[in-house]
Design an enzyme around this catalytic site. Structure first.
Site, PDB file in Angstrom:
ATOM      1  N   HIS A 138       0.839  -1.212   0.000  1.00  0.00           N
ATOM      2  CA  HIS A 138       0.000   0.000   0.000  1.00  0.00           C
ATOM      3  C   HIS A 138       0.872   1.259   0.000  1.00  0.00           C
ATOM      4  O   HIS A 138       1.984   1.265   0.507  1.00  0.00           O
ATOM      5  CB  HIS A 138      -1.032   0.003   1.136  1.00  0.00           C
ATOM      6  CG  HIS A 138      -0.511   0.239   2.511  1.00  0.00           C
ATOM      7  ND1 HIS A 138      -1.131  -0.258   3.639  1.00  0.00           N
ATOM      8  CD2 HIS A 138       0.559   0.925   2.982  1.00  0.00           C
ATOM      9  CE1 HIS A 138      -0.472   0.127   4.711  1.00  0.00           C
ATOM     10  NE2 HIS A 138       0.558   0.842   4.338  1.00  0.00           N
ATOM     11  N   GLU A 143      -5.006   0.258  -0.352  1.00  0.00           N
ATOM     12  CA  GLU A 143      -4.734  -1.154  -0.114  1.00  0.00           C
ATOM     13  C   GLU A 143      -4.824  -1.961  -1.417  1.00  0.00           C
ATOM     14  O   GLU A 143      -5.362  -1.473  -2.412  1.00  0.00           O
ATOM     15  CB  GLU A 143      -5.753  -1.694   0.901  1.00  0.00           C
ATOM     16  CG  GLU A 143      -5.761  -0.955   2.242  1.00  0.00           C
ATOM     17  CD  GLU A 143      -4.564  -1.287   3.126  1.00  0.00           C
ATOM     18  OE1 GLU A 143      -3.483  -1.640   2.605  1.00  0.00           O
ATOM     19  OE2 GLU A 143      -4.697  -1.179   4.365  1.00  0.00           O
TER      20      GLU A 143
HETATM   21  C1  F6R Z   1       1.476   6.696   6.361  1.00  0.00           C
HETATM   22  C2  F6R Z   1       1.158   5.916   5.187  1.00  0.00           C
HETATM   23  C3  F6R Z   1       1.500   4.468   5.057  1.00  0.00           C
HETATM   24  C4  F6R Z   1       2.918   4.145   5.542  1.00  0.00           C
HETATM   25  C5  F6R Z   1       3.202   2.653   5.399  1.00  0.00           C
HETATM   26  C6  F6R Z   1       4.590   2.274   5.907  1.00  0.00           C
HETATM   27  O1  F6R Z   1       1.034   8.027   6.237  1.00  0.00           O
HETATM   28  O2  F6R Z   1       0.572   6.447   4.314  1.00  0.00           O
HETATM   29  O3  F6R Z   1       1.355   4.086   3.719  1.00  0.00           O
HETATM   30  O4  F6R Z   1       3.835   4.882   4.790  1.00  0.00           O
HETATM   31  O5  F6R Z   1       2.247   1.927   6.105  1.00  0.00           O
HETATM   32  O6  F6R Z   1       4.641   2.486   7.283  1.00  0.00           O
HETATM   33  P1  F6R Z   1       6.011   2.345   8.099  1.00  0.00           P
HETATM   34  O7  F6R Z   1       6.877   3.472   7.657  1.00  0.00           O
HETATM   35  O8  F6R Z   1       5.608   2.478   9.540  1.00  0.00           O
HETATM   36  O9  F6R Z   1       6.578   1.006   7.746  1.00  0.00           O
END
Ligand code: F6R
Length: 242
Positions: A138, A143
Site C-alpha cells: 500500500h 490497499e
Molecule cells: C502513512 C502511510 C503508510 C505508511 C506505510 C509504511 O502516512 O501512508 O502508507 O507509509 O504503512 O509504514 P512504516 O513506515 O511504519 O513502515
C-alpha cells in the site's frame, strides 16, 4: 526512476531530508505531500535540525498529509495529526494555516474528501510527495486491489495493515478499521515523488513494486508509471533488487 541505496537508516534519512530541503530552498512556497509511520521519522528529525542549525525556512511551505484514521480525534496520540505535530511541525516554523491533514472526524466525509482535493489544486498541486510503503504494497492507505483512478476517499484497512499498526495501540481491537486517504490518482499527480523503505521486512515488497508487474494488486507498482520518482532504500530493503 532513480534508486539510491544507502548503507543504513540514518543515511537514508539524511538523503531524504536533503532532497526535501533542496526542494524548499529552490521553491520556498513548495507544496509538500507528507507521510507518517516509522520510516520518515529520521527524515523529520533531520529536517528539524536543518531548520535549527541552517535556517531552513518553512514559513511559506504548505503541506498535505497522505492520510488519517477515520474516527480518531486530532488530540488522540495515535492520530496522524498528533504524530505530525509531535514529530515534525512543532520543531519548524511552518504556519498552522498551511498544514492540511484529512479530518478523521468530518461529519460529511465525501464533502471533506472533495474539499481536500480542491485545496490541493488551489495551491497549485503537490510539488513533492513523500511516501512509505506497506508490507502489502500500500501507499497512503491505498490497499491491494485499489482503483488507480481514485482520489481522496474513505478506505477500509486491510487485515495486514491493521496488524502492522496494532503495535501503536493497546490492543488490536482499538486499531481503527477505516481511514481517509489520498487516492492513487492524487499521489500520481504530484510533480515529484520520493519513496522511502527501510529494513528486511520491506525487501520483498520493494522488489515486486519496482520490478514486478504494474497492477492494482500491488498499489505501489503504479509508481513505475510516474516520470519523476526517487526511491531511497537502505541495504536491507534493497536486498531483493536485481
Ligand atoms: C502513512 C502511510 C503508510 C505508511 C506505510 C509504511 O502516512 O501512508 O502508507 O507509509 O504503512 O509504514 P512504516 O513506515 O511504519 O513502515
Amino acid at each position: 526512476m532513480k534508486i539510491y541505496v544507502e548503507e543504513n537508516y540514518q543515511k537514508l534519512s539524511k538523503k531524504a531530508a536533503y532532497i526535501l530541503a533542496s526542494q524548499v530552498r529552490l521553491k520556498p512556497d513548495s507544496v509538500l505531500g507528507l507521510a507518517t509511520g516509522d520510516t520518515p521519522l529520521g527524515m523529520y528529525r533531520e529536517l528539524a535540525a536543518m531548520h535549527q542549525e541552517e535556517d531552513l525556512d518553512f514559513k511559506e511551505v504548505k503541506t498535505f498529509n497522505l492520510d488519517e484514521y477515520y474516527g480518531l480525534e486530532k488530540e488522540n496520540p495515535q492520530s496522524y495529526h498528533y504524530y505530525m505535530m509531535e514529530n515534525f511541525f512543532k520543531y519548524v516554523n511552518i504556519q498552522e494555516k498551511n498544514i492540511h491533514i484529512p479530518d478523521g472526524q468530518a461529519p460529511d466525509i465525501e464533502e471533506a474528501c472533495r474539499r481536500y482535493e480542491q485545496l490541493i489544486r488551489l495551491m497549485g498541486g503537490i510539488d513533492l510527495q513523500v511516501l512509505g510503503i506497506g508490507r502489502n504494497g500500500h501507499i497512503g492507505f491505498n490497499e491491494p486491489d485499489v482503483k488507480f483512478e481514485a482520489t481522496t476517499h474513505l478506505v477500509q484497512l486491510d487485515e495486514d495493515t491493521i496488524q502492522a499498526n496494532a503495535r501503536f495501540f493497546d490492543s488490536i481491537h482499538k486499531v481503527p478499521t477505516q481511514a481517509i486517504s489520498m487516492g492513487i490518482k492524487t499521489i500520481m499527480q504530484a510533480k515529484k515523488i520520493v519513496l522511502l523503505a527501510s529494513g528486511r521486512e520491506k525487501r520483498e515488497v520493494i522488489q515486486r513494486a519496482l520490478e514486478g508487474k504494474i497492477s492494482p494488486e500491488l498499489p505501489a507498482s503504479v509508481l513505475q508509471l510516474h516520470n519523476d520518482v526517487v526511491v531511497i532504500l537502505d541495504r536491507e530493503a534493497a536486498g531483493g533488487l536485481k
